[in-house]
Motif scaffolding. Structure first.
Motif, PDB file in Angstrom:
ATOM      1  N   GLY A 131       0.850  -1.187   0.000  1.00  0.00           N
ATOM      2  CA  GLY A 131       0.000   0.000   0.000  1.00  0.00           C
ATOM      3  C   GLY A 131       0.881   1.231   0.000  1.00  0.00           C
ATOM      4  N   THR A 132       0.271   2.388   0.140  1.00  0.00           N
ATOM      5  CA  THR A 132       1.024   3.626   0.304  1.00  0.00           C
ATOM      6  C   THR A 132       0.581   4.276   1.611  1.00  0.00           C
ATOM      7  N   VAL A 133       1.374   5.213   2.073  1.00  0.00           N
ATOM      8  CA  VAL A 133       1.050   5.894   3.317  1.00  0.00           C
ATOM      9  C   VAL A 133       1.071   7.396   3.088  1.00  0.00           C
ATOM     10  N   GLY A 134       0.065   8.075   3.606  1.00  0.00           N
ATOM     11  CA  GLY A 134       0.014   9.535   3.530  1.00  0.00           C
ATOM     12  C   GLY A 134       0.919  10.123   4.597  1.00  0.00           C
ATOM     13  N   ILE A 135       1.785  11.056   4.202  1.00  0.00           N
ATOM     14  CA  ILE A 135       2.742  11.624   5.146  1.00  0.00           C
ATOM     15  C   ILE A 135       2.720  13.146   5.088  1.00  0.00           C
ATOM     16  N   VAL A 136       3.052  13.757   6.232  1.00  0.00           N
ATOM     17  CA  VAL A 136       3.114  15.220   6.351  1.00  0.00           C
ATOM     18  C   VAL A 136       4.337  15.583   7.178  1.00  0.00           C
ATOM     19  N   SER A 137       4.669  16.863   7.172  1.00  0.00           N
ATOM     20  CA  SER A 137       5.756  17.366   8.007  1.00  0.00           C
ATOM     21  C   SER A 137       5.374  17.235   9.484  1.00  0.00           C
ATOM     22  N   PRO A 138       6.346  16.943  10.373  1.00  0.00           N
ATOM     23  CA  PRO A 138       6.037  16.796  11.804  1.00  0.00           C
ATOM     24  C   PRO A 138       5.384  18.028  12.428  1.00  0.00           C
ATOM     25  N   ASP A 139       5.713  19.215  11.916  1.00  0.00           N
ATOM     26  CA  ASP A 139       5.109  20.432  12.479  1.00  0.00           C
ATOM     27  C   ASP A 139       3.954  20.946  11.618  1.00  0.00           C
ATOM     28  N   SER A 140       3.349  20.034  10.857  1.00  0.00           N
ATOM     29  CA  SER A 140       2.194  20.390  10.036  1.00  0.00           C
ATOM     30  C   SER A 140       1.006  20.747  10.930  1.00  0.00           C
ATOM     31  N   PRO A 141       0.140  21.641  10.501  1.00  0.00           N
ATOM     32  CA  PRO A 141      -1.046  21.996  11.299  1.00  0.00           C
ATOM     33  C   PRO A 141      -2.083  20.880  11.363  1.00  0.00           C
ATOM     34  N   TYR A 142      -1.896  19.822  10.584  1.00  0.00           N
ATOM     35  CA  TYR A 142      -2.823  18.685  10.624  1.00  0.00           C
ATOM     36  C   TYR A 142      -2.030  17.407  10.832  1.00  0.00           C
ATOM     37  N   ARG A 143      -2.505  16.572  11.736  1.00  0.00           N
ATOM     38  CA  ARG A 143      -1.818  15.324  12.072  1.00  0.00           C
ATOM     39  C   ARG A 143      -2.693  14.099  11.824  1.00  0.00           C
ATOM     40  N   THR A 144      -3.920  14.333  11.368  1.00  0.00           N
ATOM     41  CA  THR A 144      -4.838  13.240  11.049  1.00  0.00           C
ATOM     42  C   THR A 144      -5.553  13.579   9.745  1.00  0.00           C
ATOM     43  N   VAL A 145      -6.189  12.598   9.140  1.00  0.00           N
ATOM     44  CA  VAL A 145      -6.943  12.834   7.895  1.00  0.00           C
ATOM     45  C   VAL A 145      -8.078  13.826   8.123  1.00  0.00           C
ATOM     46  N   PRO A 146      -8.900  13.682   9.187  1.00  0.00           N
ATOM     47  CA  PRO A 146      -9.969  14.679   9.410  1.00  0.00           C
ATOM     48  C   PRO A 146      -9.432  16.100   9.583  1.00  0.00           C
ATOM     49  N   GLU A 147      -8.284  16.242  10.250  1.00  0.00           N
ATOM     50  CA  GLU A 147      -7.706  17.572  10.432  1.00  0.00           C
ATOM     51  C   GLU A 147      -7.235  18.145   9.101  1.00  0.00           C
ATOM     52  N   LEU A 148      -6.691  17.291   8.224  1.00  0.00           N
ATOM     53  CA  LEU A 148      -6.271  17.741   6.895  1.00  0.00           C
ATOM     54  C   LEU A 148      -7.482  18.193   6.079  1.00  0.00           C
ATOM     55  N   VAL A 149      -8.561  17.441   6.150  1.00  0.00           N
ATOM     56  CA  VAL A 149      -9.783  17.793   5.414  1.00  0.00           C
ATOM     57  C   VAL A 149     -10.329  19.122   5.927  1.00  0.00           C
ATOM     58  N   GLU A 150     -10.362  19.283   7.244  1.00  0.00           N
ATOM     59  CA  GLU A 150     -10.870  20.534   7.837  1.00  0.00           C
ATOM     60  C   GLU A 150     -10.016  21.723   7.400  1.00  0.00           C
ATOM     61  N   TYR A 151      -8.700  21.549   7.413  1.00  0.00           N
ATOM     62  CA  TYR A 151      -7.801  22.631   7.014  1.00  0.00           C
ATOM     63  C   TYR A 151      -8.010  22.980   5.546  1.00  0.00           C
TER      64      TYR A 151
END
Length: 326
Positions: A131-151
């Motif tokens: 599979g693949t994994v979704g990744i973000v920067s450690p200091d990103s304002p979103y740390r979960t999928v729902p937080e990314l969607v909200e942002y």
């Protein structure tokens, strides 16, 4: 209807010709391999496909006593290497490390391909799925999928994702459609540039293969959001699947072997046996798992059916994603 009559001498001549062809095919397989075998990898060195090919090459070399050459031929989303394999002699000494990109997704992501994944190749065997994994920067304002969607909903048009191959674009585009968010993609020549820009926050997130992500996640250089496989990855048991948020959101890839059409069936059968032996060898299977693969063996018929089924899956995913062929 036209009928053709054969004189006894003609019948004998045709029978001898047929027998000689059968004997030739048998003799091909009987002594195989009698010289080095080449595995063409349609991507750059150091990636999951390249390292998987080298792992199998080491096993195959030990089993056959022959040199196995791994030849990286990157370019155009796997098209360059795949076309090189198509044009290689069908003598059982050149194989392609085929993928979900080369043999399933590309035909729907490009208007024209210089090869036909079914007609120009015989499918040899499976090595594993991933599979693949979704990744973000450690200091990103979103740390979960729902937080990314909200942002993304609060900042339409300001969220960018990176992709490094045609099929790696699909998970993000599918996410965009399923979440109903306004995000844009940025194409990269290689995955290393994506990691650099993610850490520098030039882009917001990306879906990458497990092997690429492992070192970054373990070293706390990047943070995982979710995986696209049907099950959570053993290395990250706390990271949810995308189907947790969006039912049936499962996008998986695979790595296997294909050969130019016309490769002797007996040699194909021998190479298939080698793939199954590699997958069932504890040491080799452990190496494949360390590369992010879930080792899986299939016989020739099952693998051919699997590739056709996967083609239908990628056709549907790409349709839902709204990606237009290049």
């Amino acid at each position: 209807m036209t009928r053709t009559a054969f004189a006894p001498r003609s019948i004998l001549r045709h029978a001898l010709a047929a027998a000689s062809l059968l004997l030739a095919g048998a003799s091909h397989a009987a002594g195989w391999p009698e010289k080095p075998i080449t595995l063409i990898v349609p991507s750059a060195s150091g990636g999951a496909a390249d390292l998987t090919a080298r792992t199998f090459a080491q096993f195959l070399g030990q089993q056959t006593g022959q040199t196995v050459i791994v030849e990286d031929r990157p370019g155009a989303g796997g098209i360059v290497g795949t076309n090189a394999a198509k044009n290689a002699p069908a003598d059982g000494y050149t194989f392609l490390l085929s993928t979900n990109s080369t043999h399933a997704a590309n035909q729907f992501l490009y208007k024209r391909l210089p090869y036909d994944a079914q007609k120009d190749f015989v499918q040899v065997g499976m090595l594993g799925t991933f599979g693949t994994v979704g990744i973000v920067s450690p200091d990103s304002p979103y740390r979960t999928v729902p937080e990314l969607v909200e942002y993304a909903k609060k900042h339409p048009g300001e969220v960018f994702f990176g992709y490094y191959s045609s099929s790696s674009q699909v998970p993000s585009e599918l996410f965009k459609q399923r979440a109903g968010i306004n995000i844009s993609g940025a194409g990269y020549k290689n995955i290393t540039q994506i990691i650099t820009d993610l850490r520098g926050k030039q882009i917001s997130f990306a879906f990458v293969d497990y092997l690429t992500a492992m070192g970054q996640i373990d070293g706390k250089g990047l943070t995982p959001l979710a995986v696209t496989a049907a099950k959570r990855h053993p290395a990250w048991p706390d990271v949810p699947t995308m189907s947790t948020y969006y039912p049936d959101f499962v996008v998986a890839g695979w790595l296997g072997l294909s050969a130019p059409a016309g490769t002797p069936p007996d040699i194909v059968a021998k190479m298939n046996a080698a793939t199954q032996a590699a997958v069932n060898d504890p040491a080799t299977a452990a190496k494949l798992r360390a590369l992010g693969l879930t080792p899986e063996a299939m016989d020739v018929t099952r693998f051919d059916t699997f590739v056709k089924e996967d083609t239908a899956r990628w056709k549907e995913w790409i349709k839902i994603s709204g990606i237009q062929p290049q």
